[in-house]
Design a protein around this motif. Structure first.
Motif, PDB file in Angstrom:
ATOM      1  N   VAL A 157       0.848  -1.201   0.000  1.00 59.92           N
ATOM      2  CA  VAL A 157       0.000   0.000   0.000  1.00 59.92           C
ATOM      3  C   VAL A 157       0.880   1.246   0.000  1.00 59.92           C
ATOM      4  N   MET A 158       1.761   1.357   0.972  1.00 61.95           N
ATOM      5  CA  MET A 158       2.605   2.547   1.063  1.00 61.95           C
ATOM      6  C   MET A 158       3.679   2.546   0.002  1.00 61.95           C
ATOM      7  N   ARG A 159       4.221   1.376  -0.325  1.00 57.71           N
ATOM      8  CA  ARG A 159       5.264   1.307  -1.357  1.00 57.71           C
ATOM      9  C   ARG A 159       4.744   1.858  -2.685  1.00 57.71           C
ATOM     10  N   CYS A 160       3.526   1.496  -3.060  1.00 59.25           N
ATOM     11  CA  CYS A 160       2.956   1.996  -4.319  1.00 59.25           C
ATOM     12  C   CYS A 160       2.770   3.511  -4.282  1.00 59.25           C
ATOM     13  N   ILE A 161       2.327   4.032  -3.148  1.00 58.90           N
ATOM     14  CA  ILE A 161       2.158   5.485  -3.030  1.00 58.90           C
ATOM     15  C   ILE A 161       3.517   6.183  -3.096  1.00 58.90           C
ATOM     16  N   ASP A 162       4.510   5.630  -2.407  1.00 58.92           N
ATOM     17  CA  ASP A 162       5.853   6.216  -2.466  1.00 58.92           C
ATOM     18  C   ASP A 162       6.401   6.203  -3.892  1.00 58.92           C
ATOM     19  N   ASP A 163       6.180   5.115  -4.620  1.00 55.98           N
ATOM     20  CA  ASP A 163       6.630   5.050  -6.012  1.00 55.98           C
ATOM     21  C   ASP A 163       5.896   6.071  -6.868  1.00 55.98           C
ATOM     22  N   TYR A 164       4.607   6.249  -6.624  1.00 51.24           N
ATOM     23  CA  TYR A 164       3.837   7.258  -7.346  1.00 51.24           C
ATOM     24  C   TYR A 164       4.410   8.653  -7.074  1.00 51.24           C
TER      25      TYR A 164
END
Length: 180
Positions: A157-164
């Motif tokens: 969840v957070m990894r995808c947001i950080d990548d975004y």
């Protein structure tokens, strides 16, 4: 060998011990092939807030991106649009691939291969019933999402947001779906 694998099943040596909840199928030479669960997720940002769902799970009420499993015959882009609509009542048009993520959930011994997409909201069906288990869709700022880390469905969840937020984007043309 566990009875659920069948009397003639043998584990594939390169994968080691097979887990009941992983997807496994037999092949002609009677070996088994382990397969991860293919999932899709939508990472949608609007005015600094991200679309998440709060859902009932076996681990309690957790947050996740709108996400779900790839259905037979559909493309990854079709799957993420469908899952987003079913879980949030928002119509989603994917415009870029954010990344491909592998995650092994040790609690239920399942490995997920997640294709995360970014895109745009193209509509909202306010009266649409949400998928079973979904409590509601919410828009949250990154700091709010970080504070709720103990209630994330997975570390993705957070990894995808950080990548975004880091600007990662890949053109949808990197994906190919052959349909007869």
């Amino acid at each position: 060998m566990p009875a659920w694998l069948g009397r003639d099943a043998v584990p594939a040596p390169r994968f080691g011990l097979l887990q009941r909840s992983d997807t496994i199928r037999g092949v002609a030479d009677n070996t088994l092939i382990w397969k991860p669960n293919v999932t899709v997720a939508a990472v949608v940002e609007r005015v600094g807030r991200f679309l998440l769902v709060e859902e009932h799970t076996s681990r309690g009420r957790l947050f996740n991106q709108p996400a779900g499993h790839l259905d037979p015959g559909e493309s990854l882009a079709e799957a993420v649009a469908r899952e987003t609509l079913e879980e949030t009542a928002y119509a989603f048009k994917p415009t870029a691939l954010l990344g491909v993520y592998q995650y092994h959930h040790s609690g239920d011994e399942v490995t997920y291969l997640r294709f995360a997409f970014t895109g745009e909201i193209t509509g909202h069906e306010a009266d649409r019933a949400l998928d079973e288990g979904i409590i509601h869709a919410v828009w949250m700022a990154p700091d709010e999402i970080r504070r709720e880390a103990s209630r994330h469905r997975s570390p993705l969840v957070m990894r995808c947001i950080d990548d975004y937020l880091a600007g990662r984007r890949y053109p949808l043309t990197v994906l190919y779906h052959h349909s007869p």
